[in-house]
Design a protein around this motif. Sequence first.
Motif, mmCIF file in Angstrom:
data_model
loop_
_atom_site.group_PDB
_atom_site.id
_atom_site.type_symbol
_atom_site.label_atom_id
_atom_site.label_comp_id
_atom_site.label_asym_id
_atom_site.label_seq_id
_atom_site.Cartn_x
_atom_site.Cartn_y
_atom_site.Cartn_z
ATOM 1 N N UNK A 1 9.107 6.931 1.417
ATOM 2 C CA UNK A 1 10.035 6.737 0.411
ATOM 3 C C UNK A 1 10.504 7.623 -0.439
ATOM 4 N N UNK A 2 10.346 8.720 -0.521
ATOM 5 C CA UNK A 2 10.707 9.839 -1.248
ATOM 6 C C UNK A 2 9.630 11.131 -1.356
ATOM 7 N N UNK A 3 10.023 12.174 -1.475
ATOM 8 C CA UNK A 3 9.396 13.361 -1.926
ATOM 9 C C UNK A 3 9.533 14.095 -3.485
ATOM 10 N N UNK A 4 8.331 13.838 -3.996
ATOM 11 C CA UNK A 4 8.380 14.932 -5.130
ATOM 12 C C UNK A 4 8.192 16.221 -5.109
ATOM 13 N N UNK A 5 9.395 17.173 -5.546
ATOM 14 C CA UNK A 5 9.295 18.404 -5.192
ATOM 15 C C UNK A 5 8.733 19.167 -6.202
ATOM 16 N N UNK A 6 7.748 20.046 -5.781
ATOM 17 C CA UNK A 6 7.032 21.019 -6.912
ATOM 18 C C UNK A 6 6.117 20.198 -7.703
ATOM 19 N N UNK B 1 -1.986 28.633 -6.141
ATOM 20 C CA UNK B 1 -1.007 29.880 -6.396
ATOM 21 C C UNK B 1 0.455 29.258 -6.306
ATOM 22 N N UNK B 2 0.881 28.155 -5.957
ATOM 23 C CA UNK B 2 2.105 27.715 -5.392
ATOM 24 C C UNK B 2 2.436 26.040 -5.809
ATOM 25 N N UNK B 3 3.527 25.813 -6.224
ATOM 26 C CA UNK B 3 4.214 24.571 -6.256
ATOM 27 C C UNK B 3 4.118 23.837 -4.945
ATOM 28 N N UNK B 4 3.525 22.487 -5.059
ATOM 29 C CA UNK B 4 3.377 21.839 -3.894
ATOM 30 C C UNK B 4 4.274 20.711 -3.986
ATOM 31 N N UNK B 5 5.049 20.086 -2.825
ATOM 32 C CA UNK B 5 5.564 18.854 -2.747
ATOM 33 C C UNK B 5 4.776 17.729 -2.273
ATOM 34 N N UNK B 6 4.801 16.634 -2.586
ATOM 35 C CA UNK B 6 4.178 15.345 -2.372
ATOM 36 C C UNK B 6 5.125 14.466 -1.782
ATOM 37 N N UNK B 7 5.089 13.985 -0.413
ATOM 38 C CA UNK B 7 5.752 13.004 0.141
ATOM 39 C C UNK B 7 5.048 11.404 0.034
ATOM 40 N N UNK B 8 5.663 10.418 -0.472
ATOM 41 C CA UNK B 8 5.210 9.390 -0.556
ATOM 42 C C UNK B 8 5.594 8.349 0.633
ATOM 43 N N UNK C 1 0.808 -1.016 0.014
ATOM 44 C CA UNK C 1 0.183 0.025 0.053
ATOM 45 C C UNK C 1 1.036 1.228 0.002
ATOM 46 N N UNK C 2 0.520 2.012 -0.645
ATOM 47 C CA UNK C 2 1.113 3.536 -1.069
ATOM 48 C C UNK C 2 0.284 4.505 -0.773
ATOM 49 N N UNK C 3 0.784 5.698 -0.347
ATOM 50 C CA UNK C 3 0.040 6.875 -0.020
ATOM 51 C C UNK C 3 0.855 8.270 -0.418
ATOM 52 N N UNK C 4 0.197 9.199 -0.756
ATOM 53 C CA UNK C 4 1.003 10.427 -1.073
ATOM 54 C C UNK C 4 0.340 11.452 -0.251
#
Length: 178
Positions: free
Chosen positions: A141-146, A152-159, A118-121
Motif C-alpha cells: 500500500x505504500x512506502x514511508x521513505x527514511x 547510522x542510516x535512515x530506513x524505509x518501511x513498506x506497508x 491486517x497491516x504489516x510494516x
Amino acid sequence: MPDPLVRDATTDDAAACAAIYEPYVTGTTVTFETDPPDAAEMRRRIAKAQARHAFLVLEEDSAVVGYAYAGPFKERAAYRWSCEVSVYLSPDRHGRGGGRRLYEALLAQLKARGYRMAAAGMTQPNEASARLHAAMGFEPIGTYRGIGWKFGAARDVTWVQRPLGDPVTPGQDPPEPT
C-alpha cells in the motif's frame, strides 16, 4: 519428526520469545527497537496482545522456535477493526514454512475475533518478509521513505495490508471485535 505445533502463547513462553527477538533487535533493521526486551517485558507484551488480539508461538520438539502476534493498528476508534501483525522465527527456522503456519493461524484468530484488516510494516530491504506477506495475500500500500533511523542510516518501511473476512455492507459498522 512431528509437525510443528502452533498454539496460543502463554507468559511461560516469554523467555523463549525474548531470545528469538533479541538478534533482530541487536543485529538487524527488521525492527526499530534498539534495546531487546527481557522476559518480564515480553510477558507483558504477550498478556497485552492476548487480551484484545492474539499472540501465537510455533513449537518444535517442545521448544518455541517462532512467534506471531497482533496489536492495534492505531489507537483511535475508527481503527478498532484493524490490527498490525508481526512474525519472528529463530534464525535456523527461516524458509521452512513456519512463518506461513503462524500467519495462517494468527489471521484466522483475528478474523474470528471480528477484525477486518491486517497491516504489516517491513523495513527495506527485506525480500524474505515481502515474499511471505505476498504469499499470505497481503498487498503493498505504500512506502514511508527514511521514516526510521537505525545503525547510522535512515530506513524505509513498506506497508502491506490484507482484508480479514468478507466486505461489510456500506453504511453499516461491522460487529465490534471481541
